[in-house]
Each structure stands twice: as C-alpha cells, then as structure tokens.
Design a protein around this motif. Structure first.
Motif, PDB file in Angstrom:
ATOM      1  N   ASP A 140       3.869  -2.537  -6.914  1.00 35.95           N
ATOM      2  CA  ASP A 140       3.167  -2.823  -5.655  1.00 35.95           C
ATOM      3  C   ASP A 140       2.702  -4.272  -5.556  1.00 35.95           C
ATOM      4  O   ASP A 140       2.817  -4.910  -4.506  1.00 35.95           O
ATOM      5  CB  ASP A 140       1.995  -1.851  -5.435  1.00 35.95           C
ATOM      6  CG  ASP A 140       1.027  -1.798  -6.607  1.00 35.95           C
ATOM      7  OD1 ASP A 140       1.169  -2.600  -7.552  1.00 35.95           O
ATOM      8  OD2 ASP A 140       0.126  -0.931  -6.584  1.00 35.95           O
ATOM      9  N   GLY A 141       2.210  -4.825  -6.670  1.00 32.69           N
ATOM     10  CA  GLY A 141       1.795  -6.231  -6.652  1.00 32.69           C
ATOM     11  C   GLY A 141       2.966  -7.176  -6.445  1.00 32.69           C
ATOM     12  O   GLY A 141       2.830  -8.214  -5.779  1.00 32.69           O
ATOM     13  N   GLN A 142       4.124  -6.801  -6.996  1.00 30.90           N
ATOM     14  CA  GLN A 142       5.304  -7.641  -6.805  1.00 30.90           C
ATOM     15  C   GLN A 142       5.778  -7.612  -5.363  1.00 30.90           C
ATOM     16  O   GLN A 142       6.234  -8.625  -4.826  1.00 30.90           O
ATOM     17  CB  GLN A 142       6.421  -7.178  -7.747  1.00 30.90           C
ATOM     18  CG  GLN A 142       6.058  -7.316  -9.214  1.00 30.90           C
ATOM     19  CD  GLN A 142       7.203  -6.954 -10.135  1.00 30.90           C
ATOM     20  OE1 GLN A 142       8.287  -7.518 -10.045  1.00 30.90           O
ATOM     21  NE2 GLN A 142       6.965  -6.008 -11.036  1.00 30.90           N
ATOM     22  N   VAL A 143       5.665  -6.454  -4.720  1.00 34.68           N
ATOM     23  CA  VAL A 143       6.000  -6.369  -3.293  1.00 34.68           C
ATOM     24  C   VAL A 143       5.073  -7.271  -2.479  1.00 34.68           C
ATOM     25  O   VAL A 143       5.508  -7.975  -1.565  1.00 34.68           O
ATOM     26  CB  VAL A 143       5.907  -4.910  -2.791  1.00 34.68           C
ATOM     27  CG1 VAL A 143       6.064  -4.841  -1.272  1.00 34.68           C
ATOM     28  CG2 VAL A 143       6.970  -4.052  -3.459  1.00 34.68           C
ATOM     29  N   ALA A 144       3.785  -7.251  -2.834  1.00 35.66           N
ATOM     30  CA  ALA A 144       2.821  -8.088  -2.112  1.00 35.66           C
ATOM     31  C   ALA A 144       3.165  -9.569  -2.246  1.00 35.66           C
ATOM     32  O   ALA A 144       3.094 -10.326  -1.275  1.00 35.66           O
ATOM     33  CB  ALA A 144       1.410  -7.819  -2.648  1.00 35.66           C
TER      34      ALA A 144
ATOM     35  N   LEU B 213      -7.215  -0.915  -3.334  1.00 45.80           N
ATOM     36  CA  LEU B 213      -6.530   0.374  -3.364  1.00 45.80           C
ATOM     37  C   LEU B 213      -5.817   0.581  -4.696  1.00 45.80           C
ATOM     38  O   LEU B 213      -5.862   1.661  -5.284  1.00 45.80           O
ATOM     39  CB  LEU B 213      -5.534   0.466  -2.211  1.00 45.80           C
ATOM     40  CG  LEU B 213      -4.727   1.765  -2.126  1.00 45.80           C
ATOM     41  CD1 LEU B 213      -5.650   2.951  -1.884  1.00 45.80           C
ATOM     42  CD2 LEU B 213      -3.670   1.677  -1.017  1.00 45.80           C
ATOM     43  N   ASP B 214      -5.172  -0.453  -5.172  1.00 47.76           N
ATOM     44  CA  ASP B 214      -4.451  -0.372  -6.447  1.00 47.76           C
ATOM     45  C   ASP B 214      -5.399  -0.020  -7.582  1.00 47.76           C
ATOM     46  O   ASP B 214      -5.118   0.855  -8.409  1.00 47.76           O
ATOM     47  CB  ASP B 214      -3.758  -1.709  -6.710  1.00 47.76           C
ATOM     48  CG  ASP B 214      -2.908  -1.678  -7.968  1.00 47.76           C
ATOM     49  OD1 ASP B 214      -2.333  -0.620  -8.283  1.00 47.76           O
ATOM     50  OD2 ASP B 214      -2.802  -2.725  -8.645  1.00 47.76           O
ATOM     51  N   HIS B 215      -6.552  -0.684  -7.627  1.00 49.33           N
ATOM     52  CA  HIS B 215      -7.519  -0.421  -8.695  1.00 49.33           C
ATOM     53  C   HIS B 215      -8.139   0.968  -8.562  1.00 49.33           C
ATOM     54  O   HIS B 215      -8.396   1.639  -9.580  1.00 49.33           O
ATOM     55  CB  HIS B 215      -8.628  -1.479  -8.687  1.00 49.33           C
ATOM     56  CG  HIS B 215      -8.160  -2.822  -9.165  1.00 49.33           C
ATOM     57  ND1 HIS B 215      -7.228  -2.981 -10.154  1.00 49.33           N
ATOM     58  CD2 HIS B 215      -8.511  -4.093  -8.790  1.00 49.33           C
ATOM     59  CE1 HIS B 215      -7.006  -4.263 -10.380  1.00 49.33           C
ATOM     60  NE2 HIS B 215      -7.776  -4.956  -9.559  1.00 49.33           N
ATOM     61  N   VAL B 216      -8.392   1.414  -7.341  1.00 47.90           N
ATOM     62  CA  VAL B 216      -8.973   2.744  -7.144  1.00 47.90           C
ATOM     63  C   VAL B 216      -8.015   3.830  -7.624  1.00 47.90           C
ATOM     64  O   VAL B 216      -8.409   4.783  -8.306  1.00 47.90           O
ATOM     65  CB  VAL B 216      -9.351   2.958  -5.662  1.00 47.90           C
ATOM     66  CG1 VAL B 216      -9.668   4.429  -5.390  1.00 47.90           C
ATOM     67  CG2 VAL B 216     -10.548   2.093  -5.286  1.00 47.90           C
ATOM     68  N   VAL B 217      -6.740   3.682  -7.264  1.00 46.59           N
ATOM     69  CA  VAL B 217      -5.740   4.655  -7.716  1.00 46.59           C
ATOM     70  C   VAL B 217      -5.666   4.668  -9.239  1.00 46.59           C
ATOM     71  O   VAL B 217      -5.628   5.735  -9.869  1.00 46.59           O
ATOM     72  CB  VAL B 217      -4.356   4.342  -7.105  1.00 46.59           C
ATOM     73  CG1 VAL B 217      -3.269   5.169  -7.771  1.00 46.59           C
ATOM     74  CG2 VAL B 217      -4.375   4.617  -5.602  1.00 46.59           C
TER      75      VAL B 217
ATOM     76  N   ASN C  48       0.821  -1.209   0.000  1.00 45.74           N
ATOM     77  CA  ASN C  48       0.000   0.000   0.000  1.00 45.74           C
ATOM     78  C   ASN C  48       0.857   1.262   0.000  1.00 45.74           C
ATOM     79  O   ASN C  48       0.482   2.282  -0.590  1.00 45.74           O
ATOM     80  CB  ASN C  48      -0.926   0.017   1.209  1.00 45.74           C
ATOM     81  CG  ASN C  48      -2.067  -0.983   1.076  1.00 45.74           C
ATOM     82  OD1 ASN C  48      -2.241  -1.607   0.027  1.00 45.74           O
ATOM     83  ND2 ASN C  48      -2.843  -1.151   2.129  1.00 45.74           N
ATOM     84  N   ALA C  49       2.013   1.203   0.662  1.00 44.86           N
ATOM     85  CA  ALA C  49       2.927   2.345   0.646  1.00 44.86           C
ATOM     86  C   ALA C  49       3.461   2.584  -0.761  1.00 44.86           C
ATOM     87  O   ALA C  49       3.578   3.727  -1.217  1.00 44.86           O
ATOM     88  CB  ALA C  49       4.080   2.108   1.620  1.00 44.86           C
ATOM     89  N   VAL C  50       3.776   1.505  -1.456  1.00 44.17           N
ATOM     90  CA  VAL C  50       4.258   1.623  -2.835  1.00 44.17           C
ATOM     91  C   VAL C  50       3.162   2.180  -3.739  1.00 44.17           C
ATOM     92  O   VAL C  50       3.418   3.034  -4.593  1.00 44.17           O
ATOM     93  CB  VAL C  50       4.763   0.262  -3.349  1.00 44.17           C
ATOM     94  CG1 VAL C  50       5.172   0.350  -4.811  1.00 44.17           C
ATOM     95  CG2 VAL C  50       5.934  -0.227  -2.507  1.00 44.17           C
TER      96      VAL C  50
ATOM     97  N   THR D 182       2.083 -10.486   1.470  1.00 44.73           N
ATOM     98  CA  THR D 182       1.126  -9.568   2.098  1.00 44.73           C
ATOM     99  C   THR D 182       0.004  -9.169   1.148  1.00 44.73           C
ATOM    100  O   THR D 182      -0.581  -8.101   1.280  1.00 44.73           O
ATOM    101  CB  THR D 182       1.849  -8.306   2.599  1.00 44.73           C
ATOM    102  OG1 THR D 182       2.594  -7.726   1.513  1.00 44.73           O
ATOM    103  CG2 THR D 182       2.802  -8.631   3.733  1.00 44.73           C
ATOM    104  N   SER D 183      -0.288 -10.023   0.161  1.00 46.55           N
ATOM    105  CA  SER D 183      -1.416  -9.737  -0.735  1.00 46.55           C
ATOM    106  C   SER D 183      -2.710  -9.719   0.061  1.00 46.55           C
ATOM    107  O   SER D 183      -2.901 -10.507   0.992  1.00 46.55           O
ATOM    108  CB  SER D 183      -1.501 -10.806  -1.828  1.00 46.55           C
ATOM    109  OG  SER D 183      -0.332 -10.823  -2.619  1.00 46.55           O
ATOM    110  N   SER D 184      -3.608  -8.813  -0.310  1.00 41.14           N
ATOM    111  CA  SER D 184      -4.878  -8.718   0.401  1.00 41.14           C
ATOM    112  C   SER D 184      -5.927  -8.094  -0.510  1.00 41.14           C
ATOM    113  O   SER D 184      -5.582  -7.337  -1.431  1.00 41.14           O
ATOM    114  CB  SER D 184      -4.731  -7.861   1.658  1.00 41.14           C
ATOM    115  OG  SER D 184      -4.496  -6.499   1.313  1.00 41.14           O
ATOM    116  N   PRO D 185      -7.199  -8.373  -0.272  1.00 51.21           N
ATOM    117  CA  PRO D 185      -8.256  -7.728  -1.050  1.00 51.21           C
ATOM    118  C   PRO D 185      -8.213  -6.211  -0.914  1.00 51.21           C
ATOM    119  O   PRO D 185      -8.475  -5.492  -1.879  1.00 51.21           O
ATOM    120  CB  PRO D 185      -9.538  -8.312  -0.446  1.00 51.21           C
ATOM    121  CG  PRO D 185      -9.121  -9.630   0.125  1.00 51.21           C
ATOM    122  CD  PRO D 185      -7.727  -9.411   0.640  1.00 51.21           C
TER     123      PRO D 185
END
Length: 238
Positions: A97-101, A114-118, A53-55, A106-109
C-alpha cells in the motif's frame, strides 16, 4: 485537450525496482520474497487504478479471512494451508500500500493512519486467534493458548515500540539505521512476519504447530527485549 493515459504495469514495476531500498539486514523472507511480491502487487494495483487505502483494505480482508477460517474450520490440511496463504498474502498487500502511494503520488496522513490502525488490530488478532482456535479445537494443548496470550502482549508492545521510536527519531531530525549483511537477514528469519504467517500451515498437525509456535515466541521474546533496550538507549542518547 489530450488526456494522459495511466502508466502500465511494466512502467510502474520498473519505477519500483529503481527506487527499491537496500534490503541489508532486513529479515530474509521479507527481503527476498515479500518485498518482491509486494512490488508486483503495487505495480498491478497502480495500473488498475486502486488507491493505497483500497490495497490496505484488501490486506485486512485477506488476513481476517485467514484467521476466521482457522477458528471456524479447525485443523485440517487444506484449511491450514489456506490460512497460511491468506495471512501471507495479506502481508504482501500490507507491504504494497505504501508503494502504491509513492507511485501514484497519493500519500496522505489519513492513509498512513489507516495502515497503522489495520496493523495495530491485525498484530494481536493473529495470536488471539491462536488462543481461541486451540481452546475450541485442541483443548489438550491449552498451554499453547497461554503462550498465544503472552505472544499477544509482546507483539503489541513491540509494534508500539517500533512506531513510537520511528516517530520520535523523525521528530528529532535523525534517521533510523538499517542493519547490514546477509548473515543478519538469515539470523532474523525467525522474527520475520512471513515466517509467522507460513507457520500456520502446520496447524494441520497441532503438536508440530505448538512446538514451532512456542519456539517462535521464545526467539521473538529475546529479540523484542534486545530491540526495546537498543531503542531506549538511542533515545536517551539524543
């Protein structure tokens, strides 16, 4: 009790390189430039302990800064280059960000949301910014503002089409097919988000930017129509 230290940059980068998906058929800039840079950003972010989320937040800030600069400063050589660089860097972090997850488990819904909203905000914001900047700084090119508004509608439709198609295919148990071939990657270059980002470097020369931006719109319009038709037919056939 012995605590386990976090893996370093090299370990994370090696993991990403081993797990990297095939780039066959992916637009050329994303395939050979953005994905490689994103792996480095993801490895570095994971080593520093940044969350996905920080990324994502950094990605949004970089993009917003670039767009704000375009509106506030207007067409100068340095502001155009900085706008393009900030947008391109925002795209790199968006891909990281997805690669960090995945790296950190730490992947989460909530993170995916958040990624899609941004992305859903950034996608139209880029073209709306073009419209505002043209009206404010180069009103004689008002036709570019009209194209930007059309680009906004088209890009939002394409984004929604992609997200919904992926979700519907996932729910039906199928997998999205990825294109193949070097030729296709090069052919899709004008539809690449990275190309759009770097086209803003031409904002220092508004007439040249106008021509390139209009060409990108025309090419993306054709590609979007073909993509939507293909997705619709695949869903009908299920």
């Amino acid at each position: 009790m012995i605590s386990q230290s976090r893996p370093g940059f090299r370990e994370y980068l090696a993991d990403l390189n081993r797990a990297q998906k095939s780039g066959a058929g992916v637009p050329a800039y994303t395939r050979w430039v953005n994905r490689r840079l994103a792996r480095g950003i993801a490895a570095g972010s994971s080593a520093l302990g940044l969350t996905p989320n920080a990324v994502t937040t950094i990605s949004a800030i970089l993009s917003a800064a670039g767009l704000a600069l375009m509106i506030v400063v207007g067409p100068t050589w340095w502001s155009a280059l900085l706008t393009a660089a900030l947008l391109a860097l925002g795209y790199v972090f968006d891909s990281a960000d997805g690669q960090v997850a995945r790296l950190t488990g730490t992947s989460s819904p909530a993170g995916e949301w958040l990624d899609h909203v941004v992305d859903a905000i950034r996608t139209p914001a880029i073209h709306l910014t073009v419209a505002v900047a043209v009206v404010l700084h180069r009103p004689e090119l008002v036709w570019v503002a009209i194209i930007a508004l059309l680009f906004t509608v088209m890009s939002v439709g394409q984004f929604m089409s992609q997200i919904l198609a992926e979700q519907l295919v996932r729910n039906s148990g199928g997998e999205a097919e990825e294109g193949s071939g070097l030729r296709k990657s090069l052919f899709l270059l004008p539809t690449d988000t990275g190309v759009l980002c770097w086209s803003f470097a031409l904002w220092a020369f508004p007439p040249a930017f106008a021509v390139v931006y209009a060409l990108l719109f025309a090419i993306n319009l054709v590609h979007t129509a073909a993509s939507m038709r293909r997705k619709y037919r695949k869903l009908v056939a299920r």
